[in-house]
Motif scaffolding. Structure first.
Motif, PDB file in Angstrom:
ATOM      1  N   LEU A 195       0.860  -1.192   0.000  1.00 43.61           N
ATOM      2  CA  LEU A 195       0.000   0.000   0.000  1.00 43.61           C
ATOM      3  C   LEU A 195       0.891   1.236   0.000  1.00 43.61           C
ATOM      4  O   LEU A 195       1.798   1.366   0.809  1.00 43.61           O
ATOM      5  CB  LEU A 195      -0.914  -0.004   1.227  1.00 43.61           C
ATOM      6  CG  LEU A 195      -1.836  -1.217   1.369  1.00 43.61           C
ATOM      7  CD1 LEU A 195      -2.771  -1.030   2.564  1.00 43.61           C
ATOM      8  CD2 LEU A 195      -2.642  -1.454   0.096  1.00 43.61           C
ATOM      9  N   CYS A 196       0.569   2.151  -0.919  1.00 46.89           N
ATOM     10  CA  CYS A 196       1.405   3.326  -1.164  1.00 46.89           C
ATOM     11  C   CYS A 196       0.661   4.588  -0.735  1.00 46.89           C
ATOM     12  O   CYS A 196      -0.565   4.570  -0.577  1.00 46.89           O
ATOM     13  CB  CYS A 196       1.722   3.367  -2.653  1.00 46.89           C
ATOM     14  SG  CYS A 196       2.556   4.836  -3.203  1.00 46.89           S
ATOM     15  N   GLY A 197       1.393   5.680  -0.571  1.00 53.72           N
ATOM     16  CA  GLY A 197       0.768   6.957  -0.219  1.00 53.72           C
ATOM     17  C   GLY A 197      -0.351   7.343  -1.166  1.00 53.72           C
ATOM     18  O   GLY A 197      -1.354   7.942  -0.752  1.00 53.72           O
ATOM     19  N   GLY A 204      -4.120  -0.202  -5.580  1.00 54.56           N
ATOM     20  CA  GLY A 204      -2.923  -1.043  -5.548  1.00 54.56           C
ATOM     21  C   GLY A 204      -2.098  -1.009  -6.816  1.00 54.56           C
ATOM     22  O   GLY A 204      -2.626  -1.249  -7.910  1.00 54.56           O
ATOM     23  N   HIS A 205      -0.797  -0.686  -6.672  1.00 55.50           N
ATOM     24  CA  HIS A 205       0.087  -0.721  -7.847  1.00 55.50           C
ATOM     25  C   HIS A 205       1.467  -1.285  -7.549  1.00 55.50           C
ATOM     26  O   HIS A 205       2.306  -1.351  -8.428  1.00 55.50           O
ATOM     27  CB  HIS A 205       0.221   0.676  -8.455  1.00 55.50           C
ATOM     28  CG  HIS A 205       0.881   1.656  -7.535  1.00 55.50           C
ATOM     29  ND1 HIS A 205       0.154   2.459  -6.700  1.00 55.50           N
ATOM     30  CD2 HIS A 205       2.166   1.928  -7.303  1.00 55.50           C
ATOM     31  CE1 HIS A 205       0.984   3.199  -5.989  1.00 55.50           C
ATOM     32  NE2 HIS A 205       2.212   2.898  -6.321  1.00 55.50           N
ATOM     33  N   GLU A 206       1.733  -1.687  -6.298  1.00 51.40           N
ATOM     34  CA  GLU A 206       3.064  -2.227  -5.965  1.00 51.40           C
ATOM     35  C   GLU A 206       2.922  -3.736  -5.794  1.00 51.40           C
ATOM     36  O   GLU A 206       2.750  -4.235  -4.689  1.00 51.40           O
ATOM     37  CB  GLU A 206       3.569  -1.581  -4.677  1.00 51.40           C
ATOM     38  CG  GLU A 206       3.669  -0.060  -4.797  1.00 51.40           C
ATOM     39  CD  GLU A 206       4.157   0.617  -3.528  1.00 51.40           C
ATOM     40  OE1 GLU A 206       4.370  -0.093  -2.523  1.00 51.40           O
ATOM     41  OE2 GLU A 206       4.323   1.834  -3.553  1.00 51.40           O
ATOM     42  N   ALA A 207       2.990  -4.459  -6.910  1.00 45.86           N
ATOM     43  CA  ALA A 207       2.483  -5.828  -6.883  1.00 45.86           C
ATOM     44  C   ALA A 207       3.504  -6.864  -7.312  1.00 45.86           C
ATOM     45  O   ALA A 207       4.341  -6.632  -8.182  1.00 45.86           O
ATOM     46  CB  ALA A 207       1.275  -5.910  -7.808  1.00 45.86           C
ATOM     47  N   VAL A 238       9.891  -3.904  -5.393  1.00 42.85           N
ATOM     48  CA  VAL A 238      10.641  -3.403  -6.553  1.00 42.85           C
ATOM     49  C   VAL A 238      10.089  -2.053  -7.023  1.00 42.85           C
ATOM     50  O   VAL A 238      10.850  -1.107  -7.246  1.00 42.85           O
ATOM     51  CB  VAL A 238      10.629  -4.437  -7.711  1.00 42.85           C
ATOM     52  CG1 VAL A 238      11.239  -3.836  -8.973  1.00 42.85           C
ATOM     53  CG2 VAL A 238      11.388  -5.700  -7.307  1.00 42.85           C
ATOM     54  N   GLU A 239       8.771  -1.934  -7.132  1.00 43.22           N
ATOM     55  CA  GLU A 239       8.213  -0.664  -7.643  1.00 43.22           C
ATOM     56  C   GLU A 239       8.523   0.497  -6.716  1.00 43.22           C
ATOM     57  O   GLU A 239       9.082   1.508  -7.165  1.00 43.22           O
ATOM     58  CB  GLU A 239       6.704  -0.800  -7.908  1.00 43.22           C
ATOM     59  CG  GLU A 239       6.141   0.337  -8.766  1.00 43.22           C
ATOM     60  CD  GLU A 239       5.791   1.621  -8.014  1.00 43.22           C
ATOM     61  OE1 GLU A 239       5.716   2.676  -8.653  1.00 43.22           O
ATOM     62  OE2 GLU A 239       5.613   1.569  -6.791  1.00 43.22           O
ATOM     63  N   PRO A 240       8.198   0.411  -5.399  1.00 39.67           N
ATOM     64  CA  PRO A 240       8.515   1.580  -4.567  1.00 39.67           C
ATOM     65  C   PRO A 240      10.020   1.886  -4.539  1.00 39.67           C
ATOM     66  O   PRO A 240      10.412   3.054  -4.560  1.00 39.67           O
ATOM     67  CB  PRO A 240       7.989   1.203  -3.179  1.00 39.67           C
ATOM     68  CG  PRO A 240       7.760  -0.263  -3.201  1.00 39.67           C
ATOM     69  CD  PRO A 240       7.476  -0.624  -4.630  1.00 39.67           C
ATOM     70  N   THR A 243       5.951   1.878   7.313  1.00 37.60           N
ATOM     71  CA  THR A 243       6.659   2.213   6.076  1.00 37.60           C
ATOM     72  C   THR A 243       5.912   1.549   4.923  1.00 37.60           C
ATOM     73  O   THR A 243       5.480   2.215   3.997  1.00 37.60           O
ATOM     74  CB  THR A 243       8.125   1.725   6.135  1.00 37.60           C
ATOM     75  OG1 THR A 243       8.785   2.427   7.190  1.00 37.60           O
ATOM     76  CG2 THR A 243       8.843   2.014   4.831  1.00 37.60           C
ATOM     77  N   ARG A 244       5.746   0.224   4.983  1.00 39.29           N
ATOM     78  CA  ARG A 244       4.944  -0.482   3.991  1.00 39.29           C
ATOM     79  C   ARG A 244       4.075  -1.524   4.667  1.00 39.29           C
ATOM     80  O   ARG A 244       4.555  -2.298   5.486  1.00 39.29           O
ATOM     81  CB  ARG A 244       5.834  -1.198   2.966  1.00 39.29           C
ATOM     82  CG  ARG A 244       6.078  -0.399   1.710  1.00 39.29           C
ATOM     83  CD  ARG A 244       4.786  -0.037   1.004  1.00 39.29           C
ATOM     84  NE  ARG A 244       4.999   0.910  -0.080  1.00 39.29           N
ATOM     85  CZ  ARG A 244       4.967   2.243   0.057  1.00 39.29           C
ATOM     86  NH1 ARG A 244       4.728   2.804   1.218  1.00 39.29           N
ATOM     87  NH2 ARG A 244       5.162   3.026  -0.980  1.00 39.29           N
ATOM     88  N   ILE A 245       2.807  -1.538   4.306  1.00 44.27           N
ATOM     89  CA  ILE A 245       1.918  -2.658   4.633  1.00 44.27           C
ATOM     90  C   ILE A 245       1.809  -3.481   3.364  1.00 44.27           C
ATOM     91  O   ILE A 245       1.545  -2.924   2.290  1.00 44.27           O
ATOM     92  CB  ILE A 245       0.521  -2.145   5.038  1.00 44.27           C
ATOM     93  CG1 ILE A 245       0.614  -1.305   6.328  1.00 44.27           C
ATOM     94  CG2 ILE A 245      -0.454  -3.319   5.224  1.00 44.27           C
ATOM     95  CD1 ILE A 245      -0.700  -0.653   6.733  1.00 44.27           C
TER      96      ILE A 245
HETATM   97 ZN   LIG Z   1       3.700   3.576  -4.963  1.00 45.90          ZN
END
Ligand SMILES: [Zn+2]
Ligand SMILES: [Zn+2]
Length: 338
Positions: free
Chosen positions: A36-38, A58-61, A143-145, A331-333
């Motif tokens: 989950l991103c900002g 969702g986009h960090e997959a 990888v994406e973040p 930081t990241r969930i």
């Molecule tokens: Zn993101």
């Protein structure tokens, strides 16, 4: 199949959606982890001007290839573990014509302008997935973040001769710290949260500065012999930190802005001119996935530090609720599909 749908701000539910269609150049990916991103939080709060509802966020997959179209090359096999590049590019705007697809004028990011990855399966063009046998599926979801921070160091042409000041140590800022230290630069990380600075230190920052304690400006000058940093990277998005990035850049330095500001910031244009600074924007990432995958595969840094919680898919609504209540805690969930 099941997906998480944001019916409207703060209203999440698990819904049934049609199975995605797989075109000749697509792969069908069974999702395993979605960070989950900002930008997902902004959508949840109803604060993103780019999001319409209902929307699957969702986009960090990361996930596993379970089917592929007939024109997908051999190297992508059924069972390949992959990270997903969540952006589109139109191919004809000024950025695309220069090959700078990350800054496409008409970009549509998964979970923002179009439905995202919080669903059991997703169909995606094969050029948008990157496989690694060596990484875990949790690592692939980072990888994406990490690529966003990595790209910012590419924009700033960070090399081992540089001293890099990183303002802000959220997930993106930590990605900058990791990338800059992997490139051999001396990294100074600054934030207002001690716990984030502790993570920055583990991810390669040589010095950390708590901006709430003492005279942070004097400390920063002390760490750079009064010269400033050859590269400063802003990863917060506030007027104060944009100004600090310019103030603490050395003469002939590079200043990179990643933070997305909610308001305009008055900038010290005299300093930009007199120091002849290069002021660069940085958006998404360009060709950074292979480098980030290599950096993760090297396992020189404890990237697991970025993962604060892993929450099952069925509890996604609770994950958003908790994150919204205390964003500083995470930081990241990662949302986990079983
Ligand atoms: Zn993101
Ligand atoms: Zn374009």
């Amino acid at each position: 199949m099941k997906a998480v749908s944001m019916r409207q701000p703060k209203a999440l539910e698990i819904v049934e959606v049609p199975e995605p269609k797989v075109g000749p150049k697509d792969v069908l990916v069974e999702l395993r982890y979605v960070g989950l991103c900002g930008s997902d939080l902004s959508a949840y709060r109803g604060l993103s001007p780019l999001v319409t509802y209902p929307r699957i966020p969702g986009h960090e997959a990361s996930g596993v290839v379970i089917a592929k179209g007939e024109k997908v090359p051999e190297y992508l096999k059924l069972g390949s573990a992959v990270a997903i590049l969540p952006y589109t590019n139109c191919g004809s705007c000024p950025s695309c014509r220069l090959g700078r697809y990350n800054a496409c004028q008409h970009n549509q990011t998964l979970g923002v302008q179009r439905d995202g990855a919080l669903s059991e399966r997703i169909s995606i063009p094969y050029e948008k997935v990157y496989a690694s046998d060596a990484l875990t599926l949790q690592e692939l979801a980072l990888v994406e973040p990490l690529s966003v921070g990595y790209h910012a160091t590419n924009r700033g042409r960070v090399a081992e001769t540089d001293t890099v000041l990183v303002l802000g140590c959220g997930a993106v800022g930590l990605g900058v710290v990791a990338a800059a230290s992997s490139k051999g630069a001396v990294v100074i990380a600054a934030d207002i949260e001690g716990s984030k600075l502790a993570k920055a230190e583990k991810l390669g920052a040589r010095h950390t500065i708590d901006l709430t304690k003492g005279d942070a400006n004097a400390m920063l000058r002390g760490l750079t012999n009064g010269e400033g940093a050859s590269v400063t990277i802003e990863a917060v998005g506030l007027p104060q930190t944009f100004r600090m990035a310019i103030e603490h850049a050395a003469f002939s330095g590079r200043v990179v802005f990643i933070g997305y500001a909610k308001e305009d910031a008055p900038l010290q244009t005299n300093l930009i001119v007199s120091k002849e600074l290069e002021v660069l924007g940085s958006r998404n990432s360009l060709n950074a996935f292979p480098d980030v995958i290599r950096m993760l595969e090297g396992r020189k840094l404890p990237f697991g530090e970025m993962i604060s919680r892993v929450i099952p898919f069925m509890d996604a609504a609770k994950a958003f609720f908790e994150w919204d209540s205390s964003p500083q805690k995470f930081t990241r969930i990662l949302i986990e599909f079983s």
